[in-house]
Motif scaffolding. Structure first.
Motif: not given
Length: 723
Positions: A238-249, A258-260, A572-576, A578-583
């Motif tokens: 009964e709670q709002p749940i909106s999840i941001y899934e991520l790969h830390l690296g 280098q990853p944070l 636009g590009s697939e998730w990689n 070995d690199a960061q998101l296309d910020w």
């Protein structure tokens, strides 16, 4: 001979040979095994009183001396080597301390991570405080085990361990503290030395090439999330749940590529998640794993946060900081299988300690990995302990269990003849079913603030139903069917969508069979599947409009929400990995618009209880129009008994003027969200009057209706604002 067993690290019970051994009468013999030592003097445990000098009885390092005394006593050595003299407290005078706690192994799974592994302890011996590390490892078929590390030149001869009746090998080594590397040298049932093994219950591990375990202090961090934990004692359904899934690296990287670190992410990621309005983050597995390209789904250290991003305390700081800012942390957990790396669990003592022995049950053809033996009690307890440790010591809020379907079915990804049926001749793995039920019962009984999620892709009955009613006991289940069908529909050219209309609505046939989370995960944006944006057909504007309409439809559909990183900026590009998101894309209005859409959707979603409070009540949903395939329009109503929102989607690039929409009550309505709004890089096609007054014209099974213009490729959310 004793010297041969010592030199070849084949001594099975050093407490029967080394240390103070009883002779006849009031005599004892004190025996020490100190390779490379030149001489050994014995003192009282506080170092004040000289007792004797041991005689070298073998040049390889065996010393002993007979001593007359009424009862055993504690002592220390002053050991002289070629280049130094050092004080050593002999570990072989602490037999009872080494074996302490092993008899609790079968009481609670938590006792596994409280007793096994490398535990920092402090003893009070004759008024002297002695700090050190107790090592304990399960290797039931081994003929000998030694602890090796920085502290003994990685020499398996120097610290042989003792075996318990239950198959655990133990030793308390005074003077060893946090930060030292270690492994186990194990001899198989035939006396052959195996590759050095990392600690299965190790809390921290080094990266390539050593993959060594590291002695760690689990009590050095002070938590500040007490208020958060209290606030989570609620009904998650009964709670709002909106999840941001991520790969830390690969979320974001520094100026050097280098990853944070955990602490950097505790600022940058936290700020971003708060700004975007998510309620939770879900981390792809951060349990230690040797190969980054596995994304963490081939773990070797189920009790340890990966050292790629920092220390244990750094990870705890990361979780703590999110909690103090009102964000929950979910982890992916992988109990289905494990890799074959020689330093890991595979053939741990030369036999199948953790895996099924028969490859028709113990080998996973999809991932070239080994499958845990869910029928073995020691394995079940080990796995449940590895889940509970994250809720206990790391304060995690939820566990999403990976690859549940592969656990439930003996014939998963197998051809006829490649699997063994169960006792009834069927394909259900009863052992895995029993394990999953036990896992969920333990989580909800002991950690009521937490919840579990199943990634289960079949129609197995009752995945998110209580175990007392025959279910597996998960709190939630990923809705893989909705994800597959809705993406199939969205990838279809709008001209042909009318022939696939049922793909978008089919999910409501079974929407209330489970407690579903609508998941658009990492698996959907990699391996040639295209990014979420580029799954959409049409030109650049139509792709973005399709994506915005789809995401808004998702927020209106019953079920909690999950989106993988990058989708919220229209990458636009697939998730990689070995690199960061296309910020850099965020300098363009299109991507700014998609990001703002998600931000505003999260804000609206959290503020409207009718979109989440009754997600799993069939009375909370009603199709207003599910049959308009010719126009590819869907209209639905969400309500919680008090308030309601009407959602209408136009999945064609054609605007519909003066579209009549049924509404449940008379009154004045307003469009509170429009995915085609200009601020989202939409066409800003007009929806007619700002205020929409319902007429008494019956429409779409409603007694009242409103008229508005439907923008192309859009979803509108409409709310009653006055009677």
């Amino acid at each position: 001979m004793l010297i041969d067993d010592l030199n070849n690290a084949k001594i099975g019970n050093p407490f029967e040979t080394l240390g103070l051994q009883k002779l006849e009468g009031s005599s004892y013999i004190l025996r020490a095994w100190l390779p490379s030592a030149h001489s050994v003097e014995v003192y009282s445990i506080d170092g004040k009183d000289f007792i004797c000098t041991l005689t070298m009885v073998h040049p390889d390092g065996l010393f002993e001396e007979k001593i007359s005394c009424e009862k055993p006593f504690h002592y220390m050595f002053k050991v002289t080597y070629a280049d130094a003299t050092v004080d050593v407290i002999d570990p072989y005078q602490f037999r009872d301390e080494a074996f302490f706690g092993l008899n609790t192994m079968n009481e609670d799974p938590e006792n596994i991570y409280r007793t096994l592994g490398a535990q920092l302890i402090e003893l009070n011996v004759d008024g002297v405080k002695i700090k050190g590390t107790k090592f304990a490892v399960y290797a039931p078929s081994a003929t000998a085990v030694s602890v090796i590390g920085d502290f003994n030149f990685w020499d398996g001869r120097r610290l042989p361990m003792a075996k318990s009746l239950l198959g655990h090998w133990v030793l308390f080594v005074p003077g060893l503290g946090a930060g030292l590397r270690y492994k186990y040298e194990i001899k198989d049932p035939f006396g052959n030395r195996l590759p050095h093994k990392a600690d299965p219950v190790g809390f921290y591990h080094e990266q390539y090439p050593s993959f060594a375990s590291i002695i760690s202090d689990q009590h050095s961090y002070t938590w500040h999330d007490q208020e958060w934990k209290k606030s989570q004692l609620n009904n998650k359904l009964e709670q709002p749940i909106s999840i941001y899934e991520l790969h830390l690296g690969s979320w974001k990287r520094d100026e050097n590529g280098q990853p944070l670190s955990y602490r950097e992410l505790a600022k940058d990621l936290l700020d971003y998640v708060k700004e975007m309005g998510y309620t939770h983050i879900e981390l792809m597995p951060i349990m230690e794993h040797p190969f980054s390209g596995s994304w963490g789904y081939q773990p070797t250290g189920l009790f340890a946060p990966t050292s790629r991003f920092g220390s244990i305390d750094d990870f705890k700081f990361f979780v703590d900081t999110f909690h103090q800012n009102g964000i929950g942390v979910i982890l992916d957990w992988v109990p289905a299988h494990f890799p074959t790396d020689a330093f890991g669990l595979a053939k741990f003592d030369g036999t199948c300690v953790y895996e099924y022995e028969d490859p028709r049950r113990g080998w996973h053809p999809d991932w070239n990995s080994l499958i845990y033996d869910f029928g073995r009690d020691t394995v079940r307890r080990f796995l449940i302990a590895s889940a509970l440790v994250w809720l206990d010591l790391y304060h995690i809020d939820g566990l999403r269990v990976d690859a549940v379907a592969s656990m439930l079915y003996w014939d998963y990804s197998r051809k006829d003849g490649e699997w063994i049926p169960n006792v009834d001749g069927g394909n259900i793995n009863y052992e895995a079913v029993s394990f999953l039920k036990w896992f969920n019962e333990e989580v909800y009984k002991k950690y009521p603030h937490a919840f579990t999620i199943a990634e289960e892709s079949t129609a197995f009955t009752g995945v998110s139903r209580p175990t007392f009613s025959g279910g597996l006991g998960f709190g939630f289940k990923w809705n893989m069917g909705w994800m597959h069908d809705s993406l199939e529909y969205m990838q279809t050219d709008p001209f042909f969508r009318k022939y696939h209309h049922g793909e978008m609505s089919f999910s409501m046939i079974y929407a209330f069979n489970e407690n579903f989370i609508l998941s658009i995960s990492h698996d959907e944006v990699t391996h040639g599947k295209h990014s979420l944006l580029y799954k959409m057909p049409g030109d650049e504007w139509q792709q973005a409009a399709n994506l915005r309409a789809y995401l808004t439809y998702m927020y209106a559909h019953p079920g909690k929400k999950l989106n993988f990183m990058g989708s919220e900026i229209g990458q636009g590009s697939e998730w990689n990995d070995d690199a960061q998101l296309d910020w850099w894309l965020l300098k363009y209005p299109k991507h700014q618009g998609i990001q703002k859409l998600i931000k505003d959707l999260n804000k609206l979603y959290r503020s409207e209880p009718c979109l989440w409070r009754t997600d799993y009540d069939p009375a909370s949903f009603k199709w207003l129009d599910v049959n308009d395939s010719e126009h590819s329009v869907f209209a639905m109503q969400r309500n919680n008994g008090k308030d309601f929102i009407v959602a209408v989607s136009n999945f064609t690039p054609v605007p519909y003027v003066a579209y009549r929409l049924g509404v449940p009550e008379p009154g004045t309505y307003e469009v509170v969200f429009n995915s085609d709004d200009k601020q989202y890089w939409g066409s800003a096609y007009g929806t007619g009057e700002t205020k929409l007054v319902a007429s008494n014209i019956s429409w779409q099974n409603c007694y009242h209706s409103i008229v508005l213009d439907l923008p192309p490729l859009s979803t509108l959310l409409i709310k009653k604002i006055s009677d």
